[in-house]
Design a protein around this motif. Structure first.
Motif, mmCIF file in Angstrom:
data_model
loop_
_atom_site.group_PDB
_atom_site.id
_atom_site.type_symbol
_atom_site.label_atom_id
_atom_site.label_comp_id
_atom_site.label_asym_id
_atom_site.label_seq_id
_atom_site.Cartn_x
_atom_site.Cartn_y
_atom_site.Cartn_z
ATOM 1 N N ALA B 22 0.858 -1.192 0.000
ATOM 2 C CA ALA B 22 0.000 0.000 0.000
ATOM 3 C C ALA B 22 0.886 1.231 0.000
ATOM 4 O O ALA B 22 1.961 1.229 0.590
ATOM 5 C CB ALA B 22 -0.918 0.003 1.223
ATOM 6 N N GLY B 23 0.430 2.253 -0.694
ATOM 7 C CA GLY B 23 1.221 3.480 -0.752
ATOM 8 C C GLY B 23 0.654 4.428 -1.785
ATOM 9 O O GLY B 23 -0.530 4.375 -2.110
ATOM 10 N N TRP B 24 1.527 5.287 -2.266
ATOM 11 C CA TRP B 24 1.136 6.284 -3.255
ATOM 12 C C TRP B 24 1.638 5.873 -4.640
ATOM 13 O O TRP B 24 2.697 5.228 -4.748
ATOM 14 C CB TRP B 24 1.746 7.633 -2.917
ATOM 15 C CG TRP B 24 1.137 8.287 -1.723
ATOM 16 C CD1 TRP B 24 0.185 9.255 -1.721
ATOM 17 C CD2 TRP B 24 1.426 8.035 -0.342
ATOM 18 N NE1 TRP B 24 -0.139 9.620 -0.432
ATOM 19 C CE2 TRP B 24 0.603 8.885 0.423
ATOM 20 C CE3 TRP B 24 2.301 7.147 0.332
ATOM 21 C CZ2 TRP B 24 0.632 8.888 1.828
ATOM 22 C CZ3 TRP B 24 2.325 7.151 1.707
ATOM 23 C CH2 TRP B 24 1.501 8.006 2.449
ATOM 24 N N ARG B 40 5.099 4.095 -3.871
ATOM 25 C CA ARG B 40 5.977 4.621 -2.814
ATOM 26 C C ARG B 40 5.336 4.385 -1.455
ATOM 27 O O ARG B 40 4.186 4.790 -1.228
ATOM 28 C CB ARG B 40 6.177 6.133 -3.030
ATOM 29 C CG ARG B 40 7.133 6.816 -2.044
ATOM 30 C CD ARG B 40 7.141 8.329 -2.227
ATOM 31 N NE ARG B 40 5.922 8.936 -1.723
ATOM 32 C CZ ARG B 40 5.090 9.669 -2.457
ATOM 33 N NH1 ARG B 40 5.330 9.925 -3.736
ATOM 34 N NH2 ARG B 40 3.988 10.158 -1.907
ATOM 35 N N ASP B 41 6.021 3.699 -0.579
ATOM 36 C CA ASP B 41 5.570 3.695 0.821
ATOM 37 C C ASP B 41 6.702 4.242 1.673
ATOM 38 O O ASP B 41 7.700 4.732 1.150
ATOM 39 C CB ASP B 41 5.063 2.310 1.255
ATOM 40 C CG ASP B 41 6.161 1.296 1.514
ATOM 41 O OD1 ASP B 41 7.359 1.665 1.491
ATOM 42 O OD2 ASP B 41 5.826 0.115 1.737
ATOM 43 N N ARG B 42 6.546 4.188 3.000
ATOM 44 C CA ARG B 42 7.518 4.868 3.852
ATOM 45 C C ARG B 42 8.895 4.208 3.809
ATOM 46 O O ARG B 42 9.869 4.780 4.309
ATOM 47 C CB ARG B 42 7.008 4.956 5.296
ATOM 48 C CG ARG B 42 6.958 3.627 6.056
ATOM 49 C CD ARG B 42 6.475 3.865 7.485
ATOM 50 N NE ARG B 42 6.560 2.708 8.348
ATOM 51 C CZ ARG B 42 5.571 1.849 8.572
ATOM 52 N NH1 ARG B 42 4.403 2.009 7.962
ATOM 53 N NH2 ARG B 42 5.729 0.838 9.392
ATOM 54 N N GLU B 59 0.192 10.190 -7.079
ATOM 55 C CA GLU B 59 -0.263 10.562 -5.721
ATOM 56 C C GLU B 59 -1.618 9.975 -5.341
ATOM 57 O O GLU B 59 -2.142 10.294 -4.267
ATOM 58 C CB GLU B 59 -0.224 12.077 -5.487
ATOM 59 C CG GLU B 59 1.185 12.665 -5.568
ATOM 60 C CD GLU B 59 2.214 11.915 -4.728
ATOM 61 O OE1 GLU B 59 1.974 11.697 -3.528
ATOM 62 O OE2 GLU B 59 3.257 11.497 -5.292
ATOM 63 N N VAL B 61 -3.647 7.201 -3.626
ATOM 64 C CA VAL B 61 -3.307 6.232 -2.589
ATOM 65 C C VAL B 61 -3.940 4.898 -2.966
ATOM 66 O O VAL B 61 -5.158 4.831 -3.184
ATOM 67 C CB VAL B 61 -3.788 6.687 -1.202
ATOM 68 C CG1 VAL B 61 -3.306 5.720 -0.123
ATOM 69 C CG2 VAL B 61 -3.306 8.106 -0.908
ATOM 70 N N LEU B 88 -7.510 3.680 -2.523
ATOM 71 C CA LEU B 88 -7.829 4.081 -1.154
ATOM 72 C C LEU B 88 -8.225 5.544 -1.076
ATOM 73 O O LEU B 88 -9.026 5.938 -0.239
ATOM 74 C CB LEU B 88 -6.627 3.821 -0.237
ATOM 75 C CG LEU B 88 -6.293 2.345 0.008
ATOM 76 C CD1 LEU B 88 -5.009 2.216 0.824
ATOM 77 C CD2 LEU B 88 -7.441 1.649 0.727
ATOM 78 N N SER B 89 -7.626 6.345 -1.928
ATOM 79 C CA SER B 89 -7.905 7.783 -1.884
ATOM 80 C C SER B 89 -7.401 8.416 -3.170
ATOM 81 O O SER B 89 -6.253 8.224 -3.558
ATOM 82 C CB SER B 89 -7.183 8.393 -0.673
ATOM 83 O OG SER B 89 -7.502 9.741 -0.520
ATOM 84 N N GLU B 90 -8.285 9.163 -3.830
ATOM 85 C CA GLU B 90 -7.913 9.755 -5.109
ATOM 86 C C GLU B 90 -7.617 11.235 -4.941
ATOM 87 O O GLU B 90 -8.351 11.935 -4.237
ATOM 88 C CB GLU B 90 -9.047 9.554 -6.108
ATOM 89 C CG GLU B 90 -9.189 8.091 -6.507
ATOM 90 C CD GLU B 90 -10.439 7.842 -7.340
ATOM 91 O OE1 GLU B 90 -10.320 7.897 -8.576
ATOM 92 O OE2 GLU B 90 -11.501 7.624 -6.735
ATOM 93 N N PRO B 91 -6.548 11.733 -5.566
ATOM 94 C CA PRO B 91 -6.254 13.155 -5.450
ATOM 95 C C PRO B 91 -7.345 13.991 -6.119
ATOM 96 O O PRO B 91 -7.888 13.603 -7.150
ATOM 97 C CB PRO B 91 -4.909 13.320 -6.164
ATOM 98 C CG PRO B 91 -4.755 12.109 -7.011
ATOM 99 C CD PRO B 91 -5.577 11.017 -6.417
ATOM 100 N N VAL B 117 2.956 18.452 0.812
ATOM 101 C CA VAL B 117 3.086 17.613 -0.388
ATOM 102 C C VAL B 117 4.567 17.465 -0.770
ATOM 103 O O VAL B 117 5.037 16.370 -1.061
ATOM 104 C CB VAL B 117 2.291 18.212 -1.564
ATOM 105 C CG1 VAL B 117 2.403 17.309 -2.789
ATOM 106 C CG2 VAL B 117 0.828 18.394 -1.178
ATOM 107 N N ARG B 120 6.869 14.801 0.661
ATOM 108 C CA ARG B 120 6.756 13.411 0.210
ATOM 109 C C ARG B 120 7.934 13.017 -0.683
ATOM 110 O O ARG B 120 8.215 11.833 -0.846
ATOM 111 C CB ARG B 120 5.462 13.229 -0.585
ATOM 112 C CG ARG B 120 4.217 13.483 0.238
ATOM 113 C CD ARG B 120 2.983 13.297 -0.623
ATOM 114 N NE ARG B 120 1.774 13.597 0.143
ATOM 115 C CZ ARG B 120 0.548 13.395 -0.311
ATOM 116 N NH1 ARG B 120 0.366 12.910 -1.534
ATOM 117 N NH2 ARG B 120 -0.489 13.673 0.445
#
Lengths: 418, 418
Positions: B22-24, B40-42, B59, B61, B88-91, B117, B120
């Protein structure tokens, strides 16, 4: 060359040896042919036996060289004999109250007015050793879970939590405020680090003069991304609390592997059953009802901790995520500890459109939240977090009735010094 | 039941396995018959191969399930194949600049305006991973030396360091100020804990708009009692810096066992010899001279660190302890690191009478220092300490030209948001 200093706690390793200790004269007791000095350093108390009359008064800073001698009647079973006493710093005046008595004989305001001296008392100092250990335990737990520590602005352009209770600042001729919480920043930073915590001061212009309100306190804030819902936040909080409790073994607090949980609606029914009162329709829990629930959790689950989940949306901030099944309730929680709310947290909204809608539904202008909303335009993960007041934790852990007793130099409605 | 998330850094342990990351969407690259997503994750970047056209934009998610497949051409040598991608989440809008390029193509003000932003970007984020590690290293070193961590007031009744450069607050109708340092409190607390440190915000209303001035920065403050002189403080500082450097091995900074030291008077003679200029009579070092001394230390001692000791009393605050042998000089020091002052510290006065005399000699009223002086009436040990700016350390360590690049959300003369 002077021999190097030995800490009082290490004296048992030096029996029969000639050592130097340094500290304060905690107590001077003059008898007919002998004077006992009790020396206090950061690790404990040690007795020194002077065969000459005199000896420096209480709170004199001294170094003492002498022979470490066993004496079962001395505090700690040891004393320094044949000492030579050197004066490092002499008090200009006696302390405002005796520091050598088992408890400080002064009112809380007098203690706080003289905090820098009062805190020398081992009983008053203890809370801060506990606080330091707790903070270390918190960090250690979250570091182990992949969190990044952050530092965020305490000077902000608009109030974060609500318009009320903020301190205003003159910021180079502009109006600014002291941050009431790092809420905005920790949420934004889940977009960067996924998991963040911050331990720092927060500021509330609380107009209440009570035993639990402070104008500045230390907030332990955490926030994490890529959660399913608030239960992932509660699981992290459980680890954080367990880390804090483990760092203070003397407090003997047991944090259950699974902290019991009750939904707000069920809690209200339970309160009705237990108390005969009917709190249904109330959007929050009364302090007396928190105590009732805490007692119930101890009785039924053997736990000093209880999660109450699903508080009504009406009483939670606009960034709170609703329960998708029952949208009048929220994906939020409080953690009760020994009858009192210790932590507040929950899942937050993460979609830009949801924020816009939430503010509109509350009739709030989006303008003060411009920077806050901008973050959510760029893809934020589902996230949540919590905030825990360090002073409240310490006070509760040690049974201190006033949160000021867990604050080195408290700030409140009436207190700006020392 | 969904399979649990695997971090990108852990993918090598799952080759041949079916996982969920999971990530961006860091980068979307659409070719004719295939789309590559870099997630990209942490912990890093991982490539995902989509055989259908499309794929979400940068970007977004996402969570991606797929097979961990070896591909030497993929970044990291692995990719996820046969993926299913969940949003999970759309910009709501595209990022203000491309985050997938090796460097951010935007000016510093634009980066700072969009900090949440911009951070990141892996290159911009790095400073804060380094800062977090440094702080942990600092704490670990001081914890090992018997220090206690403290939290002290940031709202104070009078300016601590000097009358200038303070932010005023309306404190329940009273005039108050933001603390410029925890100087008063850390000194007072050597009377309680002997050894204390605090990591927290300090506030300076700096009217200068330069690459190294901030209105809020993170100060790493330490103070210790029962010292002989400033050399005991320098020894502790050496350990603290070594702890910080060890926590950031990638920076490859060597902290010598004995950091070289030069007295201010000798430094001035050296500057005269090296530069042809004659700084004697000046009470402080010019930035160019600090660089000269730093270069000299590297050449002569192979050290990136240099202690300059014994600054003239005239330029040090009133609480500075003079050199008993040469009272025009002080028992103080600066630590230079790569050409710049990184830390200031020294021995402080500890006797009440010395404080009264020092203020009188400077023609200053004792009244604003009443609480401060009161502490010294009750027996304070010889003590000293130092303060180190976290952002300055990080910037210097990474060679960042502007201290704002080491500050998550900087505050300065012109910047109050985000």
């Amino acid at each position: 060359m002077m021999i190097s200093r030995v800490l009082v706690a290490d004296l048992p390793r030096h029996v029969g040896g000639h050592v130097r200790v340094a500290g304060w004269v905690h107590r001077r007791r003059r008898l007919k042919s002998v004077t006992f000095l009790v020396i206090r350093d950061r690790t404990g108390l040690a007795q020194v036996v002077l065969t000459e009359p005199g000896g420096p008064p209480e709170e004199t800073v001294v170094e003492v060289e002498g022979l470490v001698t066993v004496n079962p009647q001395a505090p700690g079973g040891l004393e320094l004999t044949g000492p030579s006493v050197g004066l490092l710093s002499e008090p200009a005046e006696p302390p405002p109250f005796d520091l050598y008595r088992p408890t400080v004989q002064a009112t809380l305001p007098t203690v706080l007015d003289n905090a820098a001296v009062a805190l020398r008392h081992p009983r008053l100092k203890e809370a801060f050793t506990v606080a330091a250990a707790s903070v270390a335990g918190f960090r250690s737990a979250l570091d182990g879970l992949g969190f990044t520590e952050t530092q965020t602005p305490k000077i902000v352009s608009s109030a974060t939590e609500s318009g009320a209770n903020v301190f205003g600042i003159d910021y180079f001729g502009k109006r600014a405020f002291l941050a009431q919480s790092p809420q905005f920043y920790k949420q934004a930073l889940t977009g960067v680090f996924e998991r963040v915590y911050e331990i720092g001061p927060v500021f509330r212009a609380e107009p209440h003069d009570t035993a639990r309100h402070l104008a500045q306190y230390t907030s332990l804030d955490a926030e994490l991304g890529f959660i399913d819902d608030h239960h992932d936040v509660m699981a992290v909080l459980r680890e954080a609390i367990a880390g804090m409790a483990a760092a203070v073994p003397s407090a003997e607090v047991v944090v259950p592997e699974e902290i019991p949980e009750i939904h707000f609606a069920a809690a209200q029914e339970l309160i009705a059953r237990l108390s005969g009162e009917d709190p249904r329709g109330e959007p929050d829990l009364a302090p007396a009802h928190e105590r009732l629930l805490s007692d119930w959790a101890r009785r039924e689950h053997g736990s000093e901790f209880l999660f109450v989940t699903g508080y009504p949306m009406a009483k939670r901030p606009f960034y709170t995520h609703p329960d998708p099944e029952r949208p009048e309730y929220s994906n939020s929680f409080d953690l009760l500890f020994r009858g009192l709310e210790l932590v507040t947290g929950g899942q937050r909204l993460h979609r830009h459109a949801d924020y816009v809608a939430a503010l509109a539904a509350r009739g709030e202008s989006a303008e003060p939240y411009r920077d806050y909303l901008a973050v959510f335009a760029h893809g934020m993960p589902p996230h949540g977090g919590f905030a825990l007041g360090l002073e409240r934790w310490t006070a509760r852990l040690l049974g201190l009735p006033n949160v000021r007793q867990a604050t080195l130099f408290p700030r409140d409605l009436h207190r700006l010094t020392p």
